[in-house]
Design an enzyme around this catalytic site. Sequence first.
Site, PDB file in Angstrom:
ATOM      1  CB  SER A   1     -89.865 -23.767  46.323  1.00  0.00           C
ATOM      2  OG  SER A   1     -91.268 -23.625  45.871  1.00  0.00           O
TER       3      SER A   1
ATOM      4  CD  GLN B   1     -96.954 -21.564  49.720  1.00  0.00           C
ATOM      5  OE1 GLN B   1     -97.428 -20.799  49.193  1.00  0.00           O
ATOM      6  NE2 GLN B   1     -97.316 -22.701  49.707  1.00  0.00           N
ATOM      7  N   GLY B   2     -92.776 -20.807  52.653  1.00  0.00           N
ATOM      8  CA  GLY B   2     -91.271 -21.351  52.701  1.00  0.00           C
ATOM      9  C   GLY B   2     -91.542 -22.855  52.253  1.00  0.00           C
TER      10      GLY B   2
ATOM     11  CD  GLU C   1     -95.066 -28.605  32.456  1.00  0.00           C
ATOM     12  OE1 GLU C   1     -94.854 -28.008  33.654  1.00  0.00           O
ATOM     13  OE2 GLU C   1     -95.226 -28.041  31.562  1.00  0.00           O
TER      14      GLU C   1
ATOM     15  CD  GLU D   1    -100.308 -22.711  46.753  1.00  0.00           C
ATOM     16  OE1 GLU D   1     -99.821 -23.192  47.826  1.00  0.00           O
ATOM     17  OE2 GLU D   1     -99.559 -22.005  45.811  1.00  0.00           O
TER      18      GLU D   1
ATOM     19  CB  SER E   1     -94.603 -14.608  46.495  1.00  0.00           C
ATOM     20  OG  SER E   1     -94.432 -15.273  45.705  1.00  0.00           O
TER      21      SER E   1
HETATM   22  C1  LIG Z   1     -93.690 -16.121  40.508  1.00  0.00           C
HETATM   23  C2  LIG Z   1     -93.692 -17.296  41.347  1.00  0.00           C
HETATM   24  C3  LIG Z   1     -93.919 -17.140  42.820  1.00  0.00           C
HETATM   25  C4  LIG Z   1     -93.663 -18.393  43.775  1.00  0.00           C
HETATM   26  N1  LIG Z   1     -93.651 -18.109  44.935  1.00  0.00           N
HETATM   27  C5  LIG Z   1     -93.504 -19.025  45.786  1.00  0.00           C
HETATM   28  C6  LIG Z   1     -93.592 -18.887  47.384  1.00  0.00           C
HETATM   29  O1  LIG Z   1     -94.101 -17.769  47.557  1.00  0.00           O
HETATM   30  N2  LIG Z   1     -93.326 -19.750  48.131  1.00  0.00           N
HETATM   31  C7  LIG Z   1     -92.809 -20.959  47.750  1.00  0.00           C
HETATM   32  O2  LIG Z   1     -92.469 -21.918  48.403  1.00  0.00           O
HETATM   33  N3  LIG Z   1     -92.398 -21.228  46.390  1.00  0.00           N
HETATM   34  C8  LIG Z   1     -92.718 -20.234  45.299  1.00  0.00           C
HETATM   35  N4  LIG Z   1     -92.793 -20.582  44.190  1.00  0.00           N
HETATM   36  C9  LIG Z   1     -92.096 -21.760  43.525  1.00  0.00           C
HETATM   37  C10 LIG Z   1     -92.854 -22.797  42.860  1.00  0.00           C
HETATM   38  O3  LIG Z   1     -93.865 -23.422  43.572  1.00  0.00           O
HETATM   39  C11 LIG Z   1     -91.912 -23.467  42.126  1.00  0.00           C
HETATM   40  O4  LIG Z   1     -91.312 -22.974  41.162  1.00  0.00           O
HETATM   41  C12 LIG Z   1     -92.605 -24.870  41.597  1.00  0.00           C
HETATM   42  O5  LIG Z   1     -92.973 -25.638  42.226  1.00  0.00           O
HETATM   43  C13 LIG Z   1     -91.713 -25.329  40.397  1.00  0.00           C
HETATM   44  O6  LIG Z   1     -90.578 -25.966  41.187  1.00  0.00           O
HETATM   45  P1  LIG Z   1     -89.178 -25.548  40.575  1.00  0.00           P
HETATM   46  O7  LIG Z   1     -89.020 -24.051  40.450  1.00  0.00           O
HETATM   47  O8  LIG Z   1     -88.016 -26.337  41.462  1.00  0.00           O
HETATM   48  O9  LIG Z   1     -89.169 -26.265  39.173  1.00  0.00           O
HETATM   49  P2  LIG Z   1     -88.573 -27.691  38.685  1.00  0.00           P
HETATM   50  O10 LIG Z   1     -89.242 -28.469  40.139  1.00  0.00           O
HETATM   51  O11 LIG Z   1     -87.317 -28.007  39.018  1.00  0.00           O
HETATM   52  O12 LIG Z   1     -89.290 -27.924  37.501  1.00  0.00           O
HETATM   53  C14 LIG Z   1     -88.610 -27.758  36.250  1.00  0.00           C
HETATM   54  C15 LIG Z   1     -89.335 -28.348  35.157  1.00  0.00           C
HETATM   55  O13 LIG Z   1     -89.357 -29.661  35.208  1.00  0.00           O
HETATM   56  C16 LIG Z   1     -90.952 -30.021  35.223  1.00  0.00           C
HETATM   57  N5  LIG Z   1     -91.208 -31.239  36.087  1.00  0.00           N
HETATM   58  C17 LIG Z   1     -90.530 -31.314  37.465  1.00  0.00           C
HETATM   59  N6  LIG Z   1     -91.117 -32.492  37.894  1.00  0.00           N
HETATM   60  C18 LIG Z   1     -91.687 -32.912  36.861  1.00  0.00           C
HETATM   61  C19 LIG Z   1     -92.382 -34.392  36.978  1.00  0.00           C
HETATM   62  N7  LIG Z   1     -92.573 -35.056  38.156  1.00  0.00           N
HETATM   63  N8  LIG Z   1     -93.351 -34.617  35.870  1.00  0.00           N
HETATM   64  C20 LIG Z   1     -93.301 -33.758  34.941  1.00  0.00           C
HETATM   65  N9  LIG Z   1     -92.396 -32.530  34.896  1.00  0.00           N
HETATM   66  C21 LIG Z   1     -91.792 -32.132  35.977  1.00  0.00           C
HETATM   67  C22 LIG Z   1     -91.740 -28.754  35.885  1.00  0.00           C
HETATM   68  O14 LIG Z   1     -93.063 -28.819  35.534  1.00  0.00           O
HETATM   69  C23 LIG Z   1     -90.796 -27.703  35.179  1.00  0.00           C
HETATM   70  O15 LIG Z   1     -91.389 -27.427  33.939  1.00  0.00           O
HETATM   71  C24 LIG Z   1     -93.099 -19.404  43.290  1.00  0.00           C
HETATM   72  C25 LIG Z   1     -92.873 -19.594  41.820  1.00  0.00           C
HETATM   73  C26 LIG Z   1     -93.198 -18.757  40.932  1.00  0.00           C
HETATM   74  C27 LIG Z   1     -92.762 -18.665  39.505  1.00  0.00           C
END
Ligand SMILES: Cc1cc2nc3c(=O)[nH]c(=O)nc-3n(C[C@H](O)[C@H](O)[C@H](O)COP(=O)(O)OP(=O)(O)OC[C@H]3O[C@@H](n4cnc5c(N)ncnc54)[C@H](O)[C@@H]3O)c2cc1C
Lengths: 375, 401
Positions: free
Chosen positions: B134, B131-132, B385, B250, B166
């Site tokens: 993030s 999945q692409g 969150e 999902e 992933s």
């Molecule tokens: C093990 C793992 C596997 C993953 N696999 C995939 C994958 O295969 N494909 C893919 O596309 N993505 C994948 N992800 C990505 C995942 O979907 C993102 O990490 C997630 O959506 C959060 O985005 P971010 O990492 O940019 O964090 P950020 O969005 O930068 O968040 C940082 C912090 O701020 C908080 N935050 C952000 N916005 C808000 C808001 N509006 N209100 C309150 N709090 C907020 C978040 O809750 C978090 O605590 C994976 C993540 C993990 C950990």
Amino acid sequence: MANDKRPTIHFSDEQAQLLEVATSFAQDKFPLNKARARVAAKEDFDAAVWKEMASLGWLGVAIPEEFGGSGLSLAEVVTIVEPLGRALAGTPLVSTTLVAQALLKAGTRAQQAEWLPKICEGAVGALALIEPHGDWNLGHLTAKAERPGDLLVLSGTKTFVTDAASADLAIVSVAMDGAPALVLLDRQLLGAAKVEREIVIDETRRSYRVNLDGVTVPSDNLLDPSRTPDTLKNLDEAACLLLAAEMCGGASGVLVTIVEYLKTRKQFDRLIGSYQALKHPTVDALMAIDGARSHLYYAAGIFGDAVENEIAVRMAKALACDALAFASDRAIQFHGGFGFTYDCDAQLFRRRGIWCEAQHGDAAWQRKRLASLIL
Amino acid sequence: MSLDQKELDEFRAEVRAWFEENKPADPGFLLPQSFMEVGSDEQFTFLRDWQRKVYEAGYLGLAWPREYGGGGKPQILQDIATREMVRQKVPFLTNTIGLNWAGPLILHMGTEEQKKAYIPGILNADDIWCQGFSEPDHGSDLGNAQLKAERDGNEFVLNGSKIWTSLGKHAKYMILLARSNPSANSKYEGLSFFLVPMKIPGVEVVPIRKLTGEYGFNQTFFTDARVPESCLMGRENGGWQVAMATLAFERGAVGGQAGGHAMMSKDVSQVLALARAAQRNGRPAIEDPLVRDRLVQFIMEEKSFALNSARANIKPLVVEWPGSIAMSGKLAATEYQRRLNQFALSLQGANAAYYVGDPNAYERGQWQRSYFNSFSGTIGGGTSEIQHNIIGERVLGLPKG
Ligand SMILES: Cc1cc2nc3c(=O)[nH]c(=O)nc-3n(C[C@H](O)[C@H](O)[C@H](O)COP(=O)(O)OP(=O)(O)OC[C@H]3O[C@@H](n4cnc5c(N)ncnc54)[C@H](O)[C@@H]3O)c2cc1C
């Protein structure tokens, strides 16, 4: 835990119908300003509404048909109590239902034949199980019955006896010959006791301290002593179930109060519900209510099952206590200065929650009992 | 086709027997606990073979249409098989993205050609999906994705990078959300959704080491990678709606998944065993009143999940906040896992400080590892969150922030 089969919730057509009818009844008869009117009222309860409840057959739902009831079970009573709890209705429904259950479990044929039909028609029942020491263990009894000859002489004090000033009958727990006993007092015998109004946290309730010293009762008024220990256990569990229903209802009610305020009150030019510091705990309240309600209806559906019964009702009560405590506590905070006022409805729900926690054990007490049942 | 209780019980017995007999032996290396943690080739090969075996036995995709390799049977049979996999704690099915959201999405809105081309390979694990969504700078704010998809005739040219991919190392296809119109009126209108082959020029997958010290996810770089317009899913610039539909699958808010479990969740019975083994003051920890209180809380909470699912099917009991139980399932379950694992560490006393690799670590250090890995659930797939925001806004109707 990984069981073979997922637990199912038994939910009858009768439950579905009663839930619907009771929900509109509660909206109709108990708008929240009614709860406030109750606070000011002199009477123990609203006799006109009580009459209607009796004529709907609600007091006999869990009473067999031979005594004038409809022969259903406490599962159906739950569907009435939950919506009434949501509206903070103050009625003797729970205590009267429990009195009937006590008679069904341990009453003599004569007691059942005399009282159960009257209850179906609107007689008000009161339970006198609690004592000044405040112990939730219902077997901890200091009130006594002594048996010189054919009469029982009672002594000691019972507390939190709801509606005692107007009840038609009361079931009182006492120690007799070293074991717990249940004694039935009718209006006249109750009148012989010293009945004093208590000031209690839930102002929709009328509660009394009953001093039994010197009250003399015919021994016919004793419930079957051989069945008393089981009946006390059953009463405790039935009370947990109905109180859980009342609290789940209250928690759903206060959640609506929160959501409405969060959707209308503005600060810093924004609706306060857009702030996550308020939004997220409100979601937590919703999820706590979801879990508690699922446990409630599971417990209702299996009530009577020998093994699972106690576990299920204690879980339901523990979670309902927590759900209502959390939701109503946050409701006060989320109303700001208004939340601190007597006028804000949040306090009504918080008071109701504390009352229900204090009856038959709070969440921690339930968990302690659960630990010994399941670990 | 409706089945009576006897037929269901027979099927359950058959499935149970099959898994008891075919459950793979301990491979001698630590297995990942979810598709988000597949870090080595040996782990991957083991899991792919396992999925294939389950599929060939007929316990996966049971309710998907026959013409695409499914079983064409009632959903309830798949549910029984899935539950049995969870119960017996067999390894999870590794093509999770394909089985649970890309696949259902393709079945739901794909063309006949797409269904024929992709569904069979999802089921037999020949074609792994990733999945692409993030990106390094946009995660929770998914609608702000910036990877470029520029139209060039009947092709799109992809440039930018996706992160936390992933299974990226093993995937044949990716579901990709990319910006096809940077000057659209709103950020949501300029996105398109693609089914992208991974083994094409210009796509590079670079592993990222995760908090446990292992590998598990990747960053995927796109440099002038070209895909035909037939890779589009839905309308050009209509990708946001497709992404939302994907997320509904999902998060389990909508049904239609192939079945099988995606995660080796811990359950409280395992923690009870630990509480019996661990010591407090020379006695089993399970005798400590505070430990008992916590255990009871976990037992009640875990039971809530099953009871909530049961109640969700009883209409009169979900009138007030419809969708509440389905929408909050992910949040409830993943936060529960995190707290349960954390508690499992505290039960170990001084030994909580051991880590995977030390011979004295309790159960090979799996609790330390699963505590860390539990954050994959609370962060991946929309953080806790963000889940709170969604439930608050969509279920309770609270205003957006
Ligand atoms: C093990 C793992 C596997 C993953 N696999 C995939 C994958 O295969 N494909 C893919 O596309 N993505 C994948 N992800 C990505 C995942 O979907 C993102 O990490 C997630 O959506 C959060 O985005 P971010 O990492 O940019 O964090 P950020 O969005 O930068 O968040 C940082 C912090 O701020 C908080 N935050 C952000 N916005 C808000 C808001 N509006 N209100 C309150 N709090 C907020 C978040 O809750 C978090 O605590 C994976 C993540 C993990 C950990």
